[in-house]
Design a protein around this motif. Structure first.
Motif, PDB file in Angstrom:
ATOM      1  N   ALA A  28       0.834  -1.202   0.000  1.00 33.66           N
ATOM      2  CA  ALA A  28       0.000   0.000   0.000  1.00 33.66           C
ATOM      3  C   ALA A  28       0.863   1.243   0.000  1.00 33.66           C
ATOM      4  N   ALA A  29       0.277   2.331  -0.454  1.00 33.70           N
ATOM      5  CA  ALA A  29       0.968   3.620  -0.418  1.00 33.70           C
ATOM      6  C   ALA A  29      -0.055   4.713  -0.161  1.00 33.70           C
ATOM      7  N   ASP A  30       0.335   5.700   0.616  1.00 28.18           N
ATOM      8  CA  ASP A  30      -0.531   6.872   0.775  1.00 28.18           C
ATOM      9  C   ASP A  30      -0.622   7.562  -0.570  1.00 28.18           C
ATOM     10  N   ASP A  31      -1.816   8.060  -0.889  1.00 32.98           N
ATOM     11  CA  ASP A  31      -2.045   8.667  -2.187  1.00 32.98           C
ATOM     12  C   ASP A  31      -2.916   9.908  -2.030  1.00 32.98           C
ATOM     13  N   ILE A  44      -4.057   0.393  -2.573  1.00 28.74           N
ATOM     14  CA  ILE A  44      -3.728  -0.932  -2.058  1.00 28.74           C
ATOM     15  C   ILE A  44      -3.706  -1.865  -3.255  1.00 28.74           C
ATOM     16  N   MET A  45      -2.689  -2.724  -3.308  1.00 27.99           N
ATOM     17  CA  MET A  45      -2.555  -3.630  -4.448  1.00 27.99           C
ATOM     18  C   MET A  45      -3.256  -4.968  -4.181  1.00 27.99           C
ATOM     19  N   MET A  46      -4.170  -5.319  -5.097  1.00 28.45           N
ATOM     20  CA  MET A  46      -4.719  -6.675  -5.100  1.00 28.45           C
ATOM     21  C   MET A  46      -4.574  -7.188  -6.525  1.00 28.45           C
ATOM     22  N   GLN A  47      -4.965  -8.439  -6.728  1.00 31.60           N
ATOM     23  CA  GLN A  47      -4.842  -8.962  -8.082  1.00 31.60           C
ATOM     24  C   GLN A  47      -6.089  -9.722  -8.501  1.00 31.60           C
ATOM     25  N   MET A  48      -6.323  -9.766  -9.824  1.00 30.36           N
ATOM     26  CA  MET A  48      -7.304 -10.684 -10.392  1.00 30.36           C
ATOM     27  C   MET A  48      -6.569 -11.989 -10.570  1.00 30.36           C
ATOM     28  N   ARG A  49      -7.040 -13.012  -9.868  1.00 32.86           N
ATOM     29  CA  ARG A  49      -6.377 -14.308  -9.902  1.00 32.86           C
ATOM     30  C   ARG A  49      -6.853 -15.156 -11.079  1.00 32.86           C
ATOM     31  N   PHE A  50      -6.099 -16.163 -11.372  1.00 29.70           N
ATOM     32  CA  PHE A  50      -6.445 -17.101 -12.447  1.00 29.70           C
ATOM     33  C   PHE A  50      -7.826 -17.732 -12.258  1.00 29.70           C
ATOM     34  N   ILE A  80       4.560 -11.072  -9.411  1.00 31.10           N
ATOM     35  CA  ILE A  80       4.652  -9.657  -9.836  1.00 31.10           C
ATOM     36  C   ILE A  80       6.097  -9.212 -10.091  1.00 31.10           C
ATOM     37  N   ALA A  81       7.035 -10.145 -10.175  1.00 32.41           N
ATOM     38  CA  ALA A  81       8.441  -9.817 -10.402  1.00 32.41           C
ATOM     39  C   ALA A  81       8.932  -8.732  -9.437  1.00 32.41           C
ATOM     40  N   LEU A  82       8.545  -8.876  -8.179  1.00 34.03           N
ATOM     41  CA  LEU A  82       8.961  -7.889  -7.173  1.00 34.03           C
ATOM     42  C   LEU A  82      10.483  -7.828  -7.090  1.00 34.03           C
ATOM     43  N   ASP A  83      11.037  -6.641  -7.161  1.00 31.25           N
ATOM     44  CA  ASP A  83      12.487  -6.445  -7.049  1.00 31.25           C
ATOM     45  C   ASP A  83      12.841  -6.407  -5.559  1.00 31.25           C
ATOM     46  N   LEU A  84      13.368  -7.525  -5.050  1.00 27.13           N
ATOM     47  CA  LEU A  84      13.592  -7.656  -3.604  1.00 27.13           C
ATOM     48  C   LEU A  84      14.681  -6.735  -3.079  1.00 27.13           C
ATOM     49  N   ASP A  85      15.484  -6.162  -3.986  1.00 20.57           N
ATOM     50  CA  ASP A  85      16.457  -5.162  -3.530  1.00 20.57           C
ATOM     51  C   ASP A  85      15.755  -3.860  -3.147  1.00 20.57           C
ATOM     52  N   LYS A  86      14.550  -3.668  -3.693  1.00 14.43           N
ATOM     53  CA  LYS A  86      13.810  -2.429  -3.394  1.00 14.43           C
ATOM     54  C   LYS A  86      12.722  -2.625  -2.349  1.00 14.43           C
ATOM     55  N   VAL A  87      11.983  -3.720  -2.462  1.00 20.39           N
ATOM     56  CA  VAL A  87      10.914  -4.019  -1.506  1.00 20.39           C
ATOM     57  C   VAL A  87      10.971  -5.494  -1.152  1.00 20.39           C
ATOM     58  N   LYS A  88      11.111  -5.746   0.140  1.00 25.97           N
ATOM     59  CA  LYS A  88      11.164  -7.133   0.588  1.00 25.97           C
ATOM     60  C   LYS A  88      10.353  -7.236   1.872  1.00 25.97           C
ATOM     61  N   LYS A 117       5.628   6.256  -5.553  1.00 22.81           N
ATOM     62  CA  LYS A 117       6.407   6.103  -6.779  1.00 22.81           C
ATOM     63  C   LYS A 117       6.865   4.648  -6.965  1.00 22.81           C
ATOM     64  N   LEU A 118       7.261   4.041  -5.860  1.00 20.37           N
ATOM     65  CA  LEU A 118       7.696   2.649  -5.887  1.00 20.37           C
ATOM     66  C   LEU A 118       6.520   1.714  -6.210  1.00 20.37           C
ATOM     67  N   PHE A 119       5.358   2.041  -5.687  1.00 19.20           N
ATOM     68  CA  PHE A 119       4.139   1.271  -5.961  1.00 19.20           C
ATOM     69  C   PHE A 119       3.873   1.248  -7.477  1.00 19.20           C
ATOM     70  N   TYR A 120       3.973   2.412  -8.103  1.00 16.89           N
ATOM     71  CA  TYR A 120       3.766   2.503  -9.562  1.00 16.89           C
ATOM     72  C   TYR A 120       4.813   1.678 -10.314  1.00 16.89           C
ATOM     73  N   GLU A 121       6.054   1.719  -9.846  1.00 17.31           N
ATOM     74  CA  GLU A 121       7.137   0.943 -10.495  1.00 17.31           C
ATOM     75  C   GLU A 121       6.857  -0.559 -10.413  1.00 17.31           C
ATOM     76  N   ILE A 122       6.351  -1.005  -9.266  1.00 18.71           N
ATOM     77  CA  ILE A 122       6.055  -2.433  -9.088  1.00 18.71           C
ATOM     78  C   ILE A 122       4.977  -2.872 -10.076  1.00 18.71           C
ATOM     79  N   GLU A 123       3.948  -2.037 -10.223  1.00 18.18           N
ATOM     80  CA  GLU A 123       2.872  -2.367 -11.173  1.00 18.18           C
ATOM     81  C   GLU A 123       3.417  -2.532 -12.592  1.00 18.18           C
ATOM     82  N   LYS A 124       4.244  -1.583 -13.016  1.00 21.59           N
ATOM     83  CA  LYS A 124       4.778  -1.628 -14.389  1.00 21.59           C
ATOM     84  C   LYS A 124       5.654  -2.848 -14.603  1.00 21.59           C
ATOM     85  N   ARG A 125       6.512  -3.108 -13.617  1.00 18.38           N
ATOM     86  CA  ARG A 125       7.424  -4.231 -13.739  1.00 18.38           C
ATOM     87  C   ARG A 125       6.679  -5.567 -13.783  1.00 18.38           C
ATOM     88  N   ALA A 126       5.571  -5.653 -13.039  1.00 21.61           N
ATOM     89  CA  ALA A 126       4.780  -6.893 -13.023  1.00 21.61           C
ATOM     90  C   ALA A 126       4.319  -7.237 -14.434  1.00 21.61           C
TER      91      ALA A 126
END
Ligand code: GTP
Ligand code: MN
Ligand code: MN
Ligand code: MN
Ligand code: MN
Ligand code: MN
Length: 200
Positions: A28-31, A44-50, A80-88, A117-126
């Motif tokens: 989540a991120a304040d917006d 808040i990030m959720m997903q549409m599952r299979f 979501i290909a989370l970059d663990l160096d940035k968010v873990k 900003k990081l939240f937006y990056e995670i979405e794009k990378r996913a």
């Protein structure tokens, strides 16, 4: 219907080792933005599952995972290909644990607030990088958290809560968003009085 009981994580990990364990998480991120004149509190990030249900990212803990949080981070990389160096996720991000005896299943839930900003990056990378994109993960969703409109709970959020959710993801959402402070104080008062209870 299956019954989700809250349980302490320590008890779940010691007494119920023989159950399946899964870990999911809320990012989540304040917006400070607005949508059609209505203030957004946070994203808040959720997903549409299979399987057509809405849920959080995460999944079953596998034998190769040392603990739930390791399994969660691995699932976040797959889904979501989370970059663990940035968010873990860390042990400290633990929020809730539920057990379903009918399914011999333990559900661990984590949550973390990150910069927008990081939240937006995670979405794009996913979309670009996640190995499970289009397979387990069919899309990421920003929960419509414009909570109030003219003093009443916003109908956008009410409508969102009518979707089908995986497991107890809806309860995780409603409880977790208070625990990680992405909702304003007046919403807490409102939901603690039981108004939100009618929605669940
Ligand atoms: P595979 O990689 O195919 O094994 O799936 P997974 O490891 O990603 O597992 P999944 O995310 O489907 O989660 C495992 C179980 O947890 C499922 O049987 C769901 O019923 C339940 N589940 C899935 N998403 C959520 C969620 O957001 N919250 C809760 N509480 N349970 C969930
Ligand atoms: Mn998965
Ligand atoms: Mn999953
Ligand atoms: Mn898995
Ligand atoms: Mn998988
Ligand atoms: Mn929909």
């Amino acid at each position: 219907m299956e019954k989700f009981e809250e349980i302490s994580q320590t008890e779940a990990l010691s007494k119920y080792k023989h159950y399946k364990h899964a870990a999911h998480a809320m990012l989540a991120a304040d917006d400070p933005g607005t949508t059609f004149g209505c203030k957004r509190n946070a994203v808040i990030m959720m997903q549409m599952r299979f399987d057509g249900c809405i849920g959080f990212v995460g999944g079953l803990i596998d034998p190769e995972d040392d603990n739930p949080v390791d399994g969660l981070n691995r699932e976040c990389v797959e889904e979501i290909a989370l970059d663990l160096d940035k968010v873990k996720f860390e042990k400290e991000n633990f929020l809730l644990c539920h057990i379903v005896h009918d399914y011999k299943l333990v559900l661990h839930f984590y949550g973390k607030k990150i910069p927008l900003k990081l939240f937006y990056e995670i979405e794009k990378r996913a979309v670009l990088e996640a190995e499970e994109w289009g397979n387990e993960t069919l899309g990421l969703i920003r929960v419509p958290l414009s909570l109030f409109e003219q003093g009443d709970i916003n109908k956008r959020f009410k409508a969102f809560l009518k979707h089908n959710f995986a497991g107890n993801a809806k309860r995780q959402l409603l409880t977790g968003m208070k625990m990680i402070n992405v909702v304003p104080e007046d919403y807490r008062t409102y939901s603690n009085k039981g108004f939100i209870g009618q929605l669940v």
